[in-house]
Design an enzyme around this catalytic site. Structure first.
Site, PDB file in Angstrom:
ATOM      1  N   TYR A  31     -12.464   5.850 -22.571  1.00 43.93           N
ATOM      2  CA  TYR A  31     -12.575   6.694 -23.754  1.00 43.93           C
ATOM      3  C   TYR A  31     -11.761   6.059 -24.879  1.00 43.93           C
ATOM      4  O   TYR A  31     -10.815   6.630 -25.414  1.00 43.93           O
ATOM      5  CB  TYR A  31     -12.139   8.143 -23.488  1.00 43.93           C
ATOM      6  CG  TYR A  31     -12.943   9.084 -24.362  1.00 43.93           C
ATOM      7  CD1 TYR A  31     -14.291   9.302 -24.099  1.00 43.93           C
ATOM      8  CD2 TYR A  31     -12.387   9.688 -25.476  1.00 43.93           C
ATOM      9  CE1 TYR A  31     -15.053  10.112 -24.927  1.00 43.93           C
ATOM     10  CE2 TYR A  31     -13.149  10.496 -26.307  1.00 43.93           C
ATOM     11  CZ  TYR A  31     -14.477  10.704 -26.028  1.00 43.93           C
ATOM     12  OH  TYR A  31     -15.231  11.500 -26.857  1.00 43.93           O
ATOM     13  N   HIS A  36      -6.740   1.138 -28.584  1.00 40.67           N
ATOM     14  CA  HIS A  36      -7.182   0.221 -27.527  1.00 40.67           C
ATOM     15  C   HIS A  36      -7.825  -1.025 -28.157  1.00 40.67           C
ATOM     16  O   HIS A  36      -7.614  -2.146 -27.691  1.00 40.67           O
ATOM     17  CB  HIS A  36      -8.238   0.880 -26.636  1.00 40.67           C
ATOM     18  CG  HIS A  36      -7.744   2.024 -25.818  1.00 40.67           C
ATOM     19  ND1 HIS A  36      -8.223   3.294 -25.952  1.00 40.67           N
ATOM     20  CD2 HIS A  36      -6.810   2.083 -24.825  1.00 40.67           C
ATOM     21  CE1 HIS A  36      -7.627   4.101 -25.092  1.00 40.67           C
ATOM     22  NE2 HIS A  36      -6.759   3.395 -24.397  1.00 40.67           N
ATOM     23  N   SER A 184      -4.777   8.781 -29.242  1.00 36.75           N
ATOM     24  CA  SER A 184      -4.750   9.033 -27.813  1.00 36.75           C
ATOM     25  C   SER A 184      -6.126   9.547 -27.415  1.00 36.75           C
ATOM     26  O   SER A 184      -6.758  10.285 -28.183  1.00 36.75           O
ATOM     27  CB  SER A 184      -3.698  10.109 -27.512  1.00 36.75           C
ATOM     28  OG  SER A 184      -3.927  10.685 -26.242  1.00 36.75           O
TER      29      SER A 184
END
Ligand code: PAF
Length: 281
Positions: A31, A36, A184
């Site tokens: 996800y 990332h 997040s």
């Protein structure tokens, strides 16, 4: 971009090329968000091959935590990691990672018990175990993590040192939304009014940082202020607001040296974390 689902294929591939090529590794639970992607992009710049793992690791979730509902969208992750420059997605099944009869777990003593370890007992044992396994499988030269998970980063650094795992741990700055909220995967749980309320975390940390930078050194005063700011937000419930030694994660009573100022706050049913580091002479 290749997708490797099988542990032995991933390990064979890595063992074959690791002497000639630098493998950069970004372990994730999927996800993906911009944070990332920034890790993947940095890995792309610094390595010959970039491997991203996607594995929602069951053993780092407590029995009442969000393992079942943790957001998953492999197709989206695939598109995003490809555009950020990953070469391989390692996507093992949990039966492959923890087959029947699995018995080995890693604990990083003391460091695992502070901060998030208090309210999430066993969490860092699960993290250390899976990261060690992933390192053995992927054989990276460099591995990339985000500073938002400060305690995780410190524990992984300690573990690789203690176990002589030949990997460089690279920690990149927390990636934030334009209004300051730390990125997040769990932000996706927030309802619109919770999303607004969530800003209390980064704003409180920023207010405390400004106070320290303008000379405040009294931890009690700073803690009271942080607690008050968080209490003002009706949807927020403080888990902890901590001033800790950045190396030992032990609570400090005097502001000096390298300090980790961190917070965990429940916004409705979502637990969010954030932090900043500061060096004090
Ligand atoms: O930070 C995460 O996403 C996870 O804790 C990690 C490092 C991938 C281990 O499961």
């Amino acid at each position: 971009m290749k997708i490797i689902r099988n542990i032995s294929s991933m390990q064979k591939y890595s063992l074959k090329c690791r002497d000639k090529k630098k493998i950069g590794f970004v372990p994730t639970m999927g996800y993906l968000h911009e944070g990332h992607l920034s890790l993947i992009k940095r890995a792309r710049k610094e390595n010959d091959i970039v491997v991203l793992s996607i594995f929602v690791n069951p053993i780092q979730f407590g029995p009442k935590e969000d393992f079942e509902k943790y957001p998953r969208d492999f197709k989206r992750d695939e598109r995003m990691s490809k555009s950020a420059g990953a070469d391989i997605i390692f996507y093992p099944s949990w039966k492959d990672m923890y087959p029947e009869g699995y018995k080995t777990y890693l604990e990083v003593k003391d460091l695992q018990d502070h901060l998030c370890g208090r309210s999430r007992p066993g969490h860092f044992k699960g993290v250390a175990t899976v990261v060690a396994k992933l390192f053995n499988i992927v054989q990276p030269f460099n591995a990339y993590f985000g500073q938002k998970d400060a305690q995780q980063c410190i524990i992984i650094k300690q573990m690789t040192r203690d176990l002589n795992i030949p990997v460089n741990i690279k920690v990149l700055e927390t990636f934030r939304e334009s209004d300051g909220l730390a990125m997040s995967s769990r932000n996706s749980y927030l309802l619109p009014k919770e999303r607004k309320a969530a800003l209390v975390v980064s704003r409180t940390l920023l207010a405390i940082k400004k106070n320290i930078l303008s000379g405040e050194r009294n931890i009690n005063l700073l803690s009271v202020k942080a607690n008050k700011l968080i209490k003002k937000e009706p949807l927020a419930r403080l888990d902890y607001f901590s001033f800790a030694d950045e190396n030992t994660l032990e609570k400090i009573t005097k502001l000096s040296g390298n300090v980790l100022v961190s917070a965990a706050v429940w916004i409705g049913k979502t637990r969010l974390i954030d932090n900043f580091r500061i060096g004090i002479k």
